[in-house]
Motif scaffolding. Structure first.
Motif: not given
Length: 956
Positions: A241-244, A250-251, A270-279
């Motif tokens: 539903i929300k790929p980005d 993360f979950d 890796n996908k989560a980091i791509e979306i939020k590199p500073d998390n």
């Protein structure tokens, strides 16, 4: 002034469309209303609201400005414009709107709701609740007032009151998913009522199947319930539903980490980091997944990236230290743990623990002890993890002192200190707060008490352990969980055997043997009968019924402290053979195990521990080599020189030395037949190979099964003419073996594995008698034995659970069940901490007289040769024990010339043309190879080909 009926209808329609999240349609409807009433403040507000949801924030501001021009004291529009400014990151304007909204006097429910909205945004939650109360007082069925009041109460941590609000909102609008989602979120995230929460998320999804939040929170609730596979499905739907969206990836990574799907978890992070590199959180968890894959250098890099983003995150430093420790970079690891300690004011007990482990691995166990002592002093009672931390540090100290005791010239100082540490750990890790840790400490403490021979302390703690374990078992909701828990703490029973042997009882050896036998039968009974099953007591006098002057039994028992070897002979006292001290090999030492407070016996005690440690190292090497052998893609030639095959003879010689088989044999003068009763991982090994060839050897799972088979009336007529042959003819020599069996046994019922189902096999077993030969694949699952199975057609199988649960399945009409291609579980990384129960035990429990099984998968050709010879010897009137012994001898002594002659003789007995011609071709190949036909090489002399076949069953 009220809008005309047409405009009012359009306003109502627009809000209904907003509720359904059809924002584009709502905008169009409000535009129609604006055409009729361009200066209507409600219409302008509706336009602003629609644009807000469509994320057209600048346009929303324009409409809300117009609404406020028409009605300057429009509180709801001010609050909404404040929200729009927040989206536009115009913080000052947003703050100004919220402040202005609360400065105005509310005149209606919408006004009070807008005021509540603004107060919520300003963090004035109590005042917001009061505003929503006023809105509800004016308009009791104001859905959004109830919904928002619930949200604010959640912020105030008044969760039960929040639930009441959501419940009221649901009564007003049962088809609006917002309340269902919010109710579920409170239940899941705040009240840990995850099952209830899932029901609310399911209802929200029923109303709105593509609601991202419902799927996301549903996944979180399932994760909390450890229903990881179902959680994966929910997170995957949320991502669809929300790929980005960062949270879903993360979950999703977290639940994949729990499932040990580390590669997939890394991809999600890796996908989560791509979306939020500073998390930094995703970087830390990705590092954990890399650590589990032993990609420690990559893990260090991930943790260091997290530290760059958030240098004061102690978890990143802690995990970095663990990864560095795995790279043997102990100095750097210790520095990392020190940084984690500094950041937590020395209150993170795991950093103290891991710092000590790093020192321990760098071969400085005394410095590790000092670190753990410093940790227990540094932790403050105000620390929420104080009890767990102090308890765990004391436990690690006790464990290390105990482990390193044998390396000291005077080990008793260490053992006594270990006992003291464990007792301190118990004061922190109480059963009420830490049930599993409490039992773990008791298990290790009992081990030390047994080592010391401190019978008084042992009895005190074993009673406490038994009571605690009974409470934990009573809380388990399934029989399987109860059994798993009992297996996990099997050491309690095993150490009872050790302490019994150290008692002053005149018949302590017999009492200890009876205790060990009882545990074996209890484990079998759990699977065969039910959880409450209590096996009949098997006394030493009962055991004697299986023996005669020429038959003896060797019964092994493995505890956390010792390998005990019981030698049971006819009408003689039980001999308990204790291992010889390594420096006193010339001394014949029969049982002497009471060492408490008597340091002169420390060498003898060391011998027990050294023998056990030697065996543990040995079995780890054996299993690791075999796993590598099975997993590698070897060619036929390379298989012969694979480490497991190449090292087999040497390893088995080492095993013979560890188990002191020569000393056992010295006690067996005049004995011709041996009964071997292994324990734990000894079940996985060819123990008969270790004994001289003069013995005829049969295995038994326990004395009780042997007695049951002895009492069983023979119903099989000799010679046996019937055989149920379930085979896989895909391999050439499997097909030849099958054809030969059809020839030897005219009443052969042949079934193909690829077409046999559980039902058809069970039916065939009930209809046939004599022998059951299964040459398909079988597997054993030591940690969940009921799932051990014979693999049948497609994905069907006959499990050990199926065998036990089928009350109509009586196998007493079978003299022999042959499982010619079933491994015992040697491929499992699971360490057997309790009695091994495999398919063999299941078939014997159902009445079969003998089971011939394999400890490992053997070469197809040599297996067929062995099996054909074995059945030919059986047909000649030999007992299974003698036939097995002679078939092994024949195979290991077989030369090429003898094999050619055997092929030819076999071909002459066959009617089947293709098989007949194949064997004659094999003869020609050997005869035309001068090197082979003149060679005295024994083709299958290596134990790989024949040592893995073992016979379990009736004592002849």
């Amino acid at each position: 002034m009220s809008p005309n009926p047409s405009t009012a209808a359009l306003i109502e329609q627009g809000h209904q469309q907003l509720d359904k999240e059809d924002y584009a349609a709502a905008l169009e409807t409000f535009q129609q209303a604006a055409a009729e009433a361009p200066r209507n403040h409600e219409v302008l507000y509706g336009l602003g609201l629609a644009c807000y949801h469509l994320e057209r924030y600048e346009q929303a501001v324009e409409y809300l400005n117009q609404a406020l021009e028409v009605k300057p004291n429009y509180i709801l529009a001010l609050a909404r414009r404040g929200l729009v400014y927040k989206k536009l990151k115009k913080t000052q304007q947003a703050e100004a709107d919220f402040q202005q909204a609360i400065s105005l006097t509310a005149e209606d429910a919408d006004g009070w709701r807008g005021r509540g909205f603004a107060l919520d945004e300003l963090g004035r939650y109590e005042d917001a609740v009061a505003a929503y109360d006023k809105a509800i007082e004016i308009k009791p069925d104001d859905y959004y007032a109830w919904l928002n009041r619930g949200y604010v109460l959640g912020n105030l941590e008044r969760y039960e009151d929040a639930i009441d609000c959501y419940d009221k909102a649901i009564q007003i609008k049962p088809d609006d998913y917002y309340s269902w989602v919010n109710m579920g979120a409170i239940l899941c995230k705040k009240l840990q009522q995850n099952e209830n929460a899932i029901a609310f998320f399911d209802k929200a999804i029923e109303i709105k199947p593509d609601d991202y939040d419902a799927w996301l929170y549903r996944g979180i609730a399932l994760d909390n319930l450890e229903k990881y596979e179902d959680a994966v499905t929910s997170f995957e739907k949320a991502i669809e539903i929300k790929p980005d969206d960062y949270d879903a990836w993360f979950d999703y990574g977290n639940v994949l980490l729990s499932l040990e799907r580390y590669e997939d978890a890394i991809a999600a992070y890796n996908k989560a980091i791509e979306i939020k590199p500073d998390n930094y959180s995703a970087l830390i968890n990705r590092g954990s997944a890399l650590f589990h894959l032993e990609r420690n250098q990559d893990a260090v890099g991930s943790f260091e990236k997290a530290i760059e983003i958030k240098p004061d995150n102690y978890i990143a430093w802690l995990n970095r230290g663990s990864a560095l420790g795995s790279l043997a970079r102990y100095k750097n690891a210790i520095a990392s743990f020190d940084q984690a300690l500094s950041l937590t004011n020395y209150q993170e007990w795991k950093a103290w623990r891991n710092r000590g482990i790093a020192l321990l691995n760098s071969r400085d166990y005394k410095a590790a002890i000092t670190t753990w002592d410093n940790g227990t002093k540094a932790l403050k009672p105000s620390n929420p993890d104080y009890e767990e931390g102090c308890g765990e540090l004391h436990r690690h100290k006790g464990e290390t002192l105990s482990e390193y005791a044998t390396k000291e010239s005077e080990p008793f100082t260490n053992w006594l200190a270990a006992k003291d540490s464990y007792e301190k750990a118990l004061t922190f890790l109480t059963f009420e707060k830490f049930p599993q840790l409490n039992l773990q400490v008791l298990q290790e403490l009992l081990q030390v008490c047994s080592t010391l021979g401190d019978e008084s302390a042992f009895q005190k703690y074993i009673e406490a352990a038994a009571q605690s374990l009974e409470k934990m078992v009573a809380e388990c909701d399934t029989q399987g969980k109860k059994i798993t828990l009992e297996h996990r703490y099997a050491a309690f029973n095993q150490l009872r055997v050790d302490i019994k042997l150290q008692s002053k009882d005149a018949n302590k050896e017999i009492a200890a043997l009876e205790l060990a036998e009882k545990r074996k039968n209890t484990c079998l009974g759990w699977l065969q009968e039910n959880w409450d099953y209590q096996p009949p007591k098997i006394t030493y006098q009962d055991m004697q019924k299986l023996l005669n002057p020429k038959t003896a039994a060797i019964f092994w028992h493995i505890s956390p402290n010792a390998i005990t070897t019981f030698i049971v002979k006819h009408n003689q006292p039980t001999i308990v053979l204790s291992p010889q001290p390594s420096k006193k090999k010339k001394k014949q030492n029969l049982f002497s195990f009471n060492f408490f407070g008597n340091s002169q016996h420390s060498e003898e005690l060391k011998a027990y521990l050294e023998q056990l440690q030697s065996f543990q190292s040995w079995i780890n090497e054996w299993k690791q080599d075999y796993q590598e052998y099975c997993q590698e893609d070897y060619t036929a030639i390379n298989r012969k020189i694979a480490p497991w095959r190449k090292k087999m003879k040497g390893l088995l010689e080492s095993l013979s030395s560890i188990l002191e088989i020569n000393r056992i044999t010295e006690q067996l003068a005049g004995i011709e037949q041996l009964i071997l009763i292994p324990h734990r991982e000894l079940h996985l090994l060819p123990l008969d190979y270790l004994f001289p060839q003069r013995f005829n050897i049969t295995y038994l799972p326990s004395f009780q099964i042997g007695l049951k088979l002895l009492a069983q009336a023979p119903v099989i007529k000799k010679p046996v003419s019937q055989i149920l042959n379930v085979t896989d003819d895909y391999l050439v020599f499997n097909a030849i073996e099958s054809i030969i069996l059809n020839t030897i046994y005219p009443s052969c019922n042949k079934l193909e594995v690829e077409t046999v189902t559980q039902k058809s096999l069970t039916t065939a077993l009930q209809k046939n008698s004599g022998y059951f030969h299964f040459s398909g694949h079988g597997y054993h699952i030591p940690d969940n034995p009921r799932d051990s199975a014979l693999a049948l057609a497609e994905s069907d199988k006959l499990t050990l659970g199926d065998i036990f649960d089928n009350q109509q399945l009586d196998l007493s009409q079978y003299e022999l069940i042959c499982l010619s291609a079933c491994e015992t579980g040697i491929t499992s990384t699971y360490s057997l901490v309790d009695e091994y129960v495999g398919l063999t035990s299941g078939f014997l429990a159902k009445g079969a007289t003998y089971v011939l099984s394999t400890l490992w998968n053997v070469d197809e050709r040599s297996t067929a040769l062995f099996m054909i010879q074995f059945y030919q010897l059986m047909q000649q009137g030999n007992t299974p024990t003698i036939a097995l012994k002679q078939a092994k001898k024949w195979l290991r002594q077989l030369t090429y010339k003898q094999l050619a002659e055997w092929y030819f003789d076999l071909s002459e007995k066959l009617q089947e043309t293709q098989c007949k011609e194949y064997l004659k071709t094999e003869v020609s190949i050997i005869e035309n190879d001068k090197a082979k036909i003149t060679s005295f090489e024994q083709i299958y002399a290596h134990p790989y080909y024949w040592a893995g076949f073992i016979l379990t069953g009736k004592v002849e």
